[in-house]
Design a protein around this motif. Structure first.
Motif, PDB file in Angstrom:
ATOM      1  N   ASP A 247       0.857  -1.183   0.000  1.00 32.28           N
ATOM      2  CA  ASP A 247       0.000   0.000   0.000  1.00 32.28           C
ATOM      3  C   ASP A 247       0.893   1.233   0.000  1.00 32.28           C
ATOM      4  O   ASP A 247       1.923   1.252   0.679  1.00 32.28           O
ATOM      5  CB  ASP A 247      -0.877   0.051   1.264  1.00 32.28           C
ATOM      6  CG  ASP A 247      -1.915  -1.062   1.269  1.00 32.28           C
ATOM      7  OD1 ASP A 247      -2.231  -1.560   0.175  1.00 32.28           O
ATOM      8  OD2 ASP A 247      -2.375  -1.420   2.363  1.00 32.28           O
ATOM      9  N   LEU A 248       0.481   2.252  -0.743  1.00 25.74           N
ATOM     10  CA  LEU A 248       1.301   3.458  -0.805  1.00 25.74           C
ATOM     11  C   LEU A 248       0.404   4.613  -1.195  1.00 25.74           C
ATOM     12  O   LEU A 248      -0.425   4.492  -2.095  1.00 25.74           O
ATOM     13  CB  LEU A 248       2.402   3.253  -1.867  1.00 25.74           C
ATOM     14  CG  LEU A 248       3.354   4.399  -2.163  1.00 25.74           C
ATOM     15  CD1 LEU A 248       4.291   4.609  -0.982  1.00 25.74           C
ATOM     16  CD2 LEU A 248       4.188   4.083  -3.400  1.00 25.74           C
ATOM     17  N   ASP A 249       0.511   5.755  -0.479  1.00 26.67           N
ATOM     18  CA  ASP A 249      -0.256   6.957  -0.830  1.00 26.67           C
ATOM     19  C   ASP A 249       0.692   8.108  -1.078  1.00 26.67           C
ATOM     20  O   ASP A 249       1.562   8.393  -0.261  1.00 26.67           O
ATOM     21  CB  ASP A 249      -1.194   7.367   0.318  1.00 26.67           C
ATOM     22  CG  ASP A 249      -2.385   6.431   0.425  1.00 26.67           C
ATOM     23  OD1 ASP A 249      -2.861   5.989  -0.642  1.00 26.67           O
ATOM     24  OD2 ASP A 249      -2.795   6.126   1.552  1.00 26.67           O
ATOM     25  N   ILE A 250       0.540   8.765  -2.216  1.00 26.53           N
ATOM     26  CA  ILE A 250       1.349   9.958  -2.486  1.00 26.53           C
ATOM     27  C   ILE A 250       0.402  11.124  -2.736  1.00 26.53           C
ATOM     28  O   ILE A 250      -0.495  11.038  -3.576  1.00 26.53           O
ATOM     29  CB  ILE A 250       2.252   9.743  -3.709  1.00 26.53           C
ATOM     30  CG1 ILE A 250       3.150   8.526  -3.489  1.00 26.53           C
ATOM     31  CG2 ILE A 250       3.103  10.982  -3.957  1.00 26.53           C
ATOM     32  CD1 ILE A 250       3.983   8.167  -4.681  1.00 26.53           C
ATOM     33  N   HIS A 251       0.594  12.198  -1.970  1.00 29.75           N
ATOM     34  CA  HIS A 251      -0.247  13.381  -2.114  1.00 29.75           C
ATOM     35  C   HIS A 251       0.333  14.337  -3.136  1.00 29.75           C
ATOM     36  O   HIS A 251       1.512  14.247  -3.484  1.00 29.75           O
ATOM     37  CB  HIS A 251      -0.366  14.098  -0.758  1.00 29.75           C
ATOM     38  CG  HIS A 251      -1.017  13.261   0.285  1.00 29.75           C
ATOM     39  ND1 HIS A 251      -2.342  13.374   0.611  1.00 29.75           N
ATOM     40  CD2 HIS A 251      -0.531  12.269   1.066  1.00 29.75           C
ATOM     41  CE1 HIS A 251      -2.635  12.502   1.548  1.00 29.75           C
ATOM     42  NE2 HIS A 251      -1.550  11.813   1.850  1.00 29.75           N
ATOM     43  N   ALA A 252      -0.483  15.290  -3.581  1.00 31.96           N
ATOM     44  CA  ALA A 252       0.009  16.315  -4.497  1.00 31.96           C
ATOM     45  C   ALA A 252       1.056  17.152  -3.783  1.00 31.96           C
ATOM     46  O   ALA A 252       0.879  17.523  -2.624  1.00 31.96           O
ATOM     47  CB  ALA A 252      -1.149  17.202  -4.949  1.00 31.96           C
ATOM     48  N   GLY A 253       2.169  17.430  -4.433  1.00 29.53           N
ATOM     49  CA  GLY A 253       3.213  18.261  -3.854  1.00 29.53           C
ATOM     50  C   GLY A 253       4.061  17.563  -2.808  1.00 29.53           C
ATOM     51  O   GLY A 253       4.891  18.185  -2.153  1.00 29.53           O
ATOM     52  N   ASP A 254       3.859  16.275  -2.631  1.00 28.94           N
ATOM     53  CA  ASP A 254       4.583  15.495  -1.637  1.00 28.94           C
ATOM     54  C   ASP A 254       5.903  15.005  -2.225  1.00 28.94           C
ATOM     55  O   ASP A 254       5.970  14.621  -3.394  1.00 28.94           O
ATOM     56  CB  ASP A 254       3.700  14.289  -1.262  1.00 28.94           C
ATOM     57  CG  ASP A 254       4.264  13.494  -0.097  1.00 28.94           C
ATOM     58  OD1 ASP A 254       5.235  13.962   0.520  1.00 28.94           O
ATOM     59  OD2 ASP A 254       3.712  12.415   0.180  1.00 28.94           O
ATOM     60  N   ILE A 255       6.971  15.073  -1.445  1.00 30.11           N
ATOM     61  CA  ILE A 255       8.204  14.376  -1.835  1.00 30.11           C
ATOM     62  C   ILE A 255       8.273  13.125  -0.971  1.00 30.11           C
ATOM     63  O   ILE A 255       8.478  13.186   0.235  1.00 30.11           O
ATOM     64  CB  ILE A 255       9.464  15.235  -1.616  1.00 30.11           C
ATOM     65  CG1 ILE A 255       9.342  16.555  -2.372  1.00 30.11           C
ATOM     66  CG2 ILE A 255      10.696  14.482  -2.100  1.00 30.11           C
ATOM     67  CD1 ILE A 255      10.582  17.433  -2.282  1.00 30.11           C
ATOM     68  N   HIS A 256       8.055  11.994  -1.610  1.00 25.48           N
ATOM     69  CA  HIS A 256       7.847  10.751  -0.886  1.00 25.48           C
ATOM     70  C   HIS A 256       9.014   9.816  -1.150  1.00 25.48           C
ATOM     71  O   HIS A 256       9.367   9.571  -2.295  1.00 25.48           O
ATOM     72  CB  HIS A 256       6.541  10.116  -1.378  1.00 25.48           C
ATOM     73  CG  HIS A 256       6.016   9.060  -0.483  1.00 25.48           C
ATOM     74  ND1 HIS A 256       4.875   9.226   0.265  1.00 25.48           N
ATOM     75  CD2 HIS A 256       6.482   7.829  -0.195  1.00 25.48           C
ATOM     76  CE1 HIS A 256       4.661   8.127   0.978  1.00 25.48           C
ATOM     77  NE2 HIS A 256       5.624   7.271   0.711  1.00 25.48           N
ATOM     78  N   ALA A 257       9.628   9.313  -0.105  1.00 27.28           N
ATOM     79  CA  ALA A 257      10.758   8.402  -0.293  1.00 27.28           C
ATOM     80  C   ALA A 257      10.284   6.962  -0.318  1.00 27.28           C
ATOM     81  O   ALA A 257       9.399   6.583   0.451  1.00 27.28           O
ATOM     82  CB  ALA A 257      11.765   8.585   0.839  1.00 27.28           C
ATOM     83  N   LEU A 258      10.862   6.189  -1.213  1.00 33.18           N
ATOM     84  CA  LEU A 258      10.663   4.744  -1.189  1.00 33.18           C
ATOM     85  C   LEU A 258      12.012   4.156  -0.818  1.00 33.18           C
ATOM     86  O   LEU A 258      12.964   4.202  -1.585  1.00 33.18           O
ATOM     87  CB  LEU A 258      10.203   4.256  -2.566  1.00 33.18           C
ATOM     88  CG  LEU A 258       9.804   2.793  -2.676  1.00 33.18           C
ATOM     89  CD1 LEU A 258       8.667   2.472  -1.723  1.00 33.18           C
ATOM     90  CD2 LEU A 258       9.380   2.464  -4.098  1.00 33.18           C
ATOM     91  N   LEU A 259      12.077   3.654   0.425  1.00 33.70           N
ATOM     92  CA  LEU A 259      13.348   3.196   0.963  1.00 33.70           C
ATOM     93  C   LEU A 259      13.386   1.684   0.976  1.00 33.70           C
ATOM     94  O   LEU A 259      12.361   1.032   1.161  1.00 33.70           O
ATOM     95  CB  LEU A 259      13.463   3.656   2.414  1.00 33.70           C
ATOM     96  CG  LEU A 259      14.256   4.905   2.755  1.00 33.70           C
ATOM     97  CD1 LEU A 259      14.036   5.212   4.219  1.00 33.70           C
ATOM     98  CD2 LEU A 259      15.713   4.703   2.477  1.00 33.70           C
ATOM     99  N   GLY A 260      14.576   1.158   0.807  1.00 34.79           N
ATOM    100  CA  GLY A 260      14.705  -0.287   0.934  1.00 34.79           C
ATOM    101  C   GLY A 260      16.039  -0.720   0.407  1.00 34.79           C
ATOM    102  O   GLY A 260      16.678  -0.010  -0.352  1.00 34.79           O
ATOM    103  N   GLU A 261      16.463  -1.903   0.818  1.00 31.40           N
ATOM    104  CA  GLU A 261      17.726  -2.421   0.336  1.00 31.40           C
ATOM    105  C   GLU A 261      17.541  -2.969  -1.066  1.00 31.40           C
ATOM    106  O   GLU A 261      16.422  -3.172  -1.522  1.00 31.40           O
ATOM    107  CB  GLU A 261      18.195  -3.538   1.264  1.00 31.40           C
ATOM    108  CG  GLU A 261      18.424  -3.053   2.659  1.00 31.40           C
ATOM    109  CD  GLU A 261      19.343  -3.995   3.395  1.00 31.40           C
ATOM    110  OE1 GLU A 261      20.529  -3.701   3.415  1.00 31.40           O
ATOM    111  OE2 GLU A 261      18.874  -5.023   3.901  1.00 31.40           O
TER     112      GLU A 261
ATOM    113  N   CYS B 247       3.862  19.340  -8.035  1.00 34.44           N
ATOM    114  CA  CYS B 247       4.230  18.048  -8.608  1.00 34.44           C
ATOM    115  C   CYS B 247       4.581  17.092  -7.463  1.00 34.44           C
ATOM    116  O   CYS B 247       5.240  17.472  -6.501  1.00 34.44           O
ATOM    117  CB  CYS B 247       5.426  18.240  -9.538  1.00 34.44           C
ATOM    118  SG  CYS B 247       6.023  16.710 -10.250  1.00 34.44           S
ATOM    119  N   SER B 248       4.123  15.860  -7.559  1.00 35.97           N
ATOM    120  CA  SER B 248       4.497  14.856  -6.555  1.00 35.97           C
ATOM    121  C   SER B 248       5.789  14.192  -6.992  1.00 35.97           C
ATOM    122  O   SER B 248       6.031  14.018  -8.186  1.00 35.97           O
ATOM    123  CB  SER B 248       3.424  13.784  -6.437  1.00 35.97           C
ATOM    124  OG  SER B 248       2.181  14.386  -6.206  1.00 35.97           O
TER     125      SER B 248
END
Lengths: 308, 507
Positions: free
Chosen positions: B29-43, B193-194
């Motif tokens: 599950d993942l939610d990204i809002h408008a104007g959000d800088i969202h990190a997707l972290l993982g090895e 921009c997201s």
């Protein structure tokens, strides 16, 4: 040498170079997409025999050329199916296609060897035909030669100035990137393969319906292979393909002229000339090693798997 | 500041993608809002790449829904994703070397690109607006890696973009270039921009992103606001509870020079290569020298001349005082060189051959040959030793090299070289793509080898890694190597300037 002789040599040069030009332009487009089809010789022979039989039985040259192209396309679809859907090795598949085409054309054409057919007549363009030296060469040829001019112009424009040509080059250079930015890699490669087949079939038809209007087994006599070498040594540039094809034509004629003039060289040695001269000249043109790395389609011969 | 009240731009619900033998994404599950800088972290191997390919239409999920601005959509291919306003900047750039910048961008835009001259103007305008100057008529192969990344980003920006995905964008940049990139991304986000920022570098994520989603082994291990977390807590979410994630090593200095490069210059043979210019470098017994640098600044050429793939002019390269400039790789190995190349599959290991055969490739001096015949029993034992001591996860020693994950293959290659007890070890990107636990193990093995008195040269793009293990540090830029500084006296800022070619920065 008098001026008539030169005029005639130039005329014959273009005429002799035409089948090579057509098949090489087809292969050029195919290789630009990253597909190496070594089946040119087989596709040409199938075009030659099918076109000849169609015209002989119906009397229609139009139908003959149409079926020649169609048989080239069908042959290339076999190649496309095996290399693009089943990911077989392109070199091996192309070789097999040539062997298959050579054998099948000999089998189909066995009953038609030596039968005459009414070939393509030249169309003289008024006034222009009478120009000194180049009149006959450019304006006194048959329809297929004129068509080869059109195909050359089209291919040149397509590669250098059209958006679709850009897509073709992109697919040939890096199919993974092309796929990633949303280009239809498979469709583009299939279309390029089909164009190559159509041109090889047409060139074959030209041999058996215009150049020497009859069917002889293996009548393409290595032109498919020369076309392949031509494309490489021409550094995948359409204008150099034209130059190489006509040079080949010129040398083919010269060896007849030399014999006529009584030059004391074995005719067998002279017969090597066209092959030798074409390759030597194009090798000299393409000896810039650095430049070559920029012009060759990077993914040539490599299969592309769309991962999902 | 972004709040939960900003409209949702993209939502993933229960995305699952299975590959034979593994589940790459499990109910994400993942939610990204408008104007959000969202990190997707993982090895590496956590499923980040697969998830982003799902969003960009390159991979079809087996289960789950994608909602775009509240509406369910099926993103069938990248062209469709671009139409919706999703742009992506790839880690391995999807550019065409022999075409110009404008032609590259025209290709991705499709018919809307219009004619090339007006597109070139648009490219210039957009690139200047966001502080990323690029020249539209340059051929891509003549651009630096940082410039290529700008082309990728501008390619997304010339169209109407609503979500920009960046896959590990900072791995190819100098620290200063990273700052510029972050400025651009913040400007974009402030315009609504997201941004989905994929990374495994925790400091960067903290510096840039508002929120983070952490993946571990294909599953979401946490959603968080980055301001509420620190690097250690984020790392914990990435690797789980029981993996050691930090280590510090005492620095030490050697005195006896073992590997010496003297005034080495090698002109490049290709358009795409880099010439080496007047390189001087000494690595002493019992120390690790780290060379930082952005890819494509001569690392490949330097490594090839050290390994012996390229021979150098006599008098430019010495092992323990002996001139080896004209010696072939096998000869250099016999003199005590171990080598870990940059490219694992193809140079470090032969993809279709078994691990046993691959261990023989460089380990043949470990008494594995008998009068020209292979001593297979000893070779198998050697392979088992590598796999055990370096915890290589594999189906067995007869597994082919290309069946291993990148990280496991790296452990195998490092192990193969270290177990030969080389006097000199040259290692390129020793932990590239390796998970944190394994990276720590590799670092420990390198330090142990150093403590036994080996001279070690590490070439890496990961500055943090170099600061961790190197005793002296420098940078390579444009085919030249900066003066080396003891790591204790160096700072990231100075090395960053050296990476950009400012060699005065050391003094």
């Amino acid at each position: 040498m008098d001026i008539d002789l030169i005029t005639n040599i130039l005329y014959a040069m273009v005429r002799t170079g035409t089948p090579l030009l057509i098949v090489a332009l087809g292969e050029l487009i195919c290789e630009k997409s990253g597909v190496l089809n070594l089946g040119q010789e087989g596709m040409m022979l199938m075009g030659a025999v099918i076109g000849f039989i169609a015209t002989l039985t119906t009397g229609s040259l139009v139908l003959g050329f149409a079926l020649a192209m169609l048989s080239g396309v069908l042959m290339s679809l076999i190649f496309g199916l095996i290399t693009q859907e089943l990911f077989a090795n392109q070199v091996a598949t192309g070789l097999a296609l040539t062997i298959f085409g050579t054998g099948l054309s000999a089998f189909i054409g066995a009953g038609f060897v030596g039968k005459p057919v009414q070939g393509l007549d030249p169309i003289f363009i008024p006034v222009l035909t009478d120009l000194p030296l180049i009149g006959r060469m450019l304006f006194g040829q048959d329809l297929l030669v004129y068509l080869s001019f059109v195909i050359f112009g089209g291919v040149y424009w397509f590669i250098n100035h059209s958006r679709a040509g850009l897509m073709l080059k992109a697919v040939g250079e890096n199919p993974d990137s092309a796929h990633a930015i949303g280009l239809p890699v498979f469709r583009i490669r299939y279309l390029a393969i089909i164009f190559g087949g159509a041109m090889a079939g047409l060139a074959g038809g030209y041999l058996s319906l215009a150049y020497t209007p009859l069917w002889v087994e293996n009548m393409s006599s290595g032109r498919g292979w020369i076309a392949l070498a031509l494309v490489v040594f021409a550094s995948w540039k359409a204008e150099r393909v034209l130059l190489g094809a006509w040079l080949f034509g010129l040398m083919s004629i010269l060896h007849l002229v030399f014999q006529g003039l009584g030059v004391a060289i074995s005719p067998n040695l002279l017969a090597i000339l066209p092959y030798l001269a074409t390759i030597v000249v194009l090798v000299m043109l393409s000896r810039d090693k650095l430049n070559n790395r920029l012009v060759a389609p990077v993914s040539l011969g490599r299969p592309f798997y769309a991962k999902s | 500041m972004i709040t939960d009240s900003s409209p949702l731009r993209l939502s993933l619900r229960g995305i699952t993608k299975r590959y034979p033998g593994c589940v790459a994404n499990n109910k994400i599950d993942l939610d990204i809002h408008a104007g959000d800088i969202h990190a997707l972290l993982g090895e590496n191997g956590a499923g980040k790449s697969t998830l982003m390919k799902v969003i960009y239409g390159l991979v079809k999920p087996d289960e789950g829904d994608v909602l775009w601005e509240g509406e369910p959509v099926a993103i069938k291919d990248p062209a469709f994703a671009r139409q919706m306003g999703i742009g992506m900047v790839f880690q391995h750039f999807s550019l065409f070397d022999t075409l110009t910048v404008t032609e590259n961008i025209a290709l991705a835009l499709g018919k809307e690109a219009g004619d090339l001259p007006s597109l070139a103007k648009k490219i210039k305008a957009v690139s200047e607006k966001y502080g990323m100057t690029i020249q539209p008529d340059r051929l891509v192969h003549s651009l630096s890696v940082g410039e290529r990344q700008r082309v990728e980003i501008v390619r997304c920006l010339v169209q109407d973009i609503k979500l920009l995905i960046l896959d590990e964008p900072t791995s190819v940049l100098t620290p200063q270039e990273v700052d510029t990139l972050f400025e651009t991304l913040r400007q974009l986000a402030s315009e609504g921009c997201s941004i989905l920022f994929i990374s495994h570098k925790l400091q960067e994520v903290k510096a840039l992103c508002h929120r983070a989603t952490v993946l571990r082994a294909g599953e979401v291990s946490g959603h968080c606001l980055t301001e509420n977390e620190d690097a250690a807590s984020l790392a914990r979410m990435m690797v789980g509870a029981d993996t050691p994630i930090t280590a510090t090593f005492a620095k030490q200095f050697g005195t006896e020079p073992v590997l010496q490069v003297k005034q080495l210059s090698i002109p490049s043979e290709s358009h795409f290569g880099m010439s080496l210019k007047d390189i001087n470098l000494t690595v002493n017994a019992g120390e690790i020298v780290g060379i930082a640098g952005v890819a494509g600044n001569g690392q490949e050429e330097l490594l090839a001349s050290l390994s012996g793939e390229t021979l150098s002019p006599p008098g430019t390269l010495f092992f323990k005082g002996q001139d080896v400039a004209q010696r072939r790789p096998n000869h250099r190995r016999a003199l005590g060189l171990g080598f870990v190349p940059e490219e694992r599959l193809g140079r470090g290991a032969i993809p279709d051959m078994s691990l046993t055969e691959n261990s023989l490739l460089t380990g043949f001096l470990m008494n594995l040959l008998r009068k020209g015949f292979v001593h297979w029993n000893r070779t198998r034992n050697f392979t088992d030793r590598i796999n055990n001591e370096f915890q290589v996860k594999t189906a067995g020693r007869e597994a082919t090299a290309n069946s291993l994950s990148g990280g496991n293959l790296q452990k195998f290659i490092i192990g193969r070289e270290i177990l030969q007890q080389p006097d000199i070890l040259v290692a390129a990107h020793p932990t590239w793509g390796v998970d944190i636990g394994a990276a720590t193990a590799i670092h420990k093995a390198l330090i142990a080898l150093r403590n036994q008195g080996a001279a070690i040269l590490v070439v890496s793009e990961d500055i943090d890694e170099l600061f961790l293990i190197a005793d002296r540090i420098g940078a390579i830029c444009d085919g030249r190597i900066s003066p080396l500084t003891p790591t204790e006296h160096a700072s990231i800022e100075i090395v960053g300037r050296q990476m950009a070619g400012d060699f005065q920065a050391a003094s």
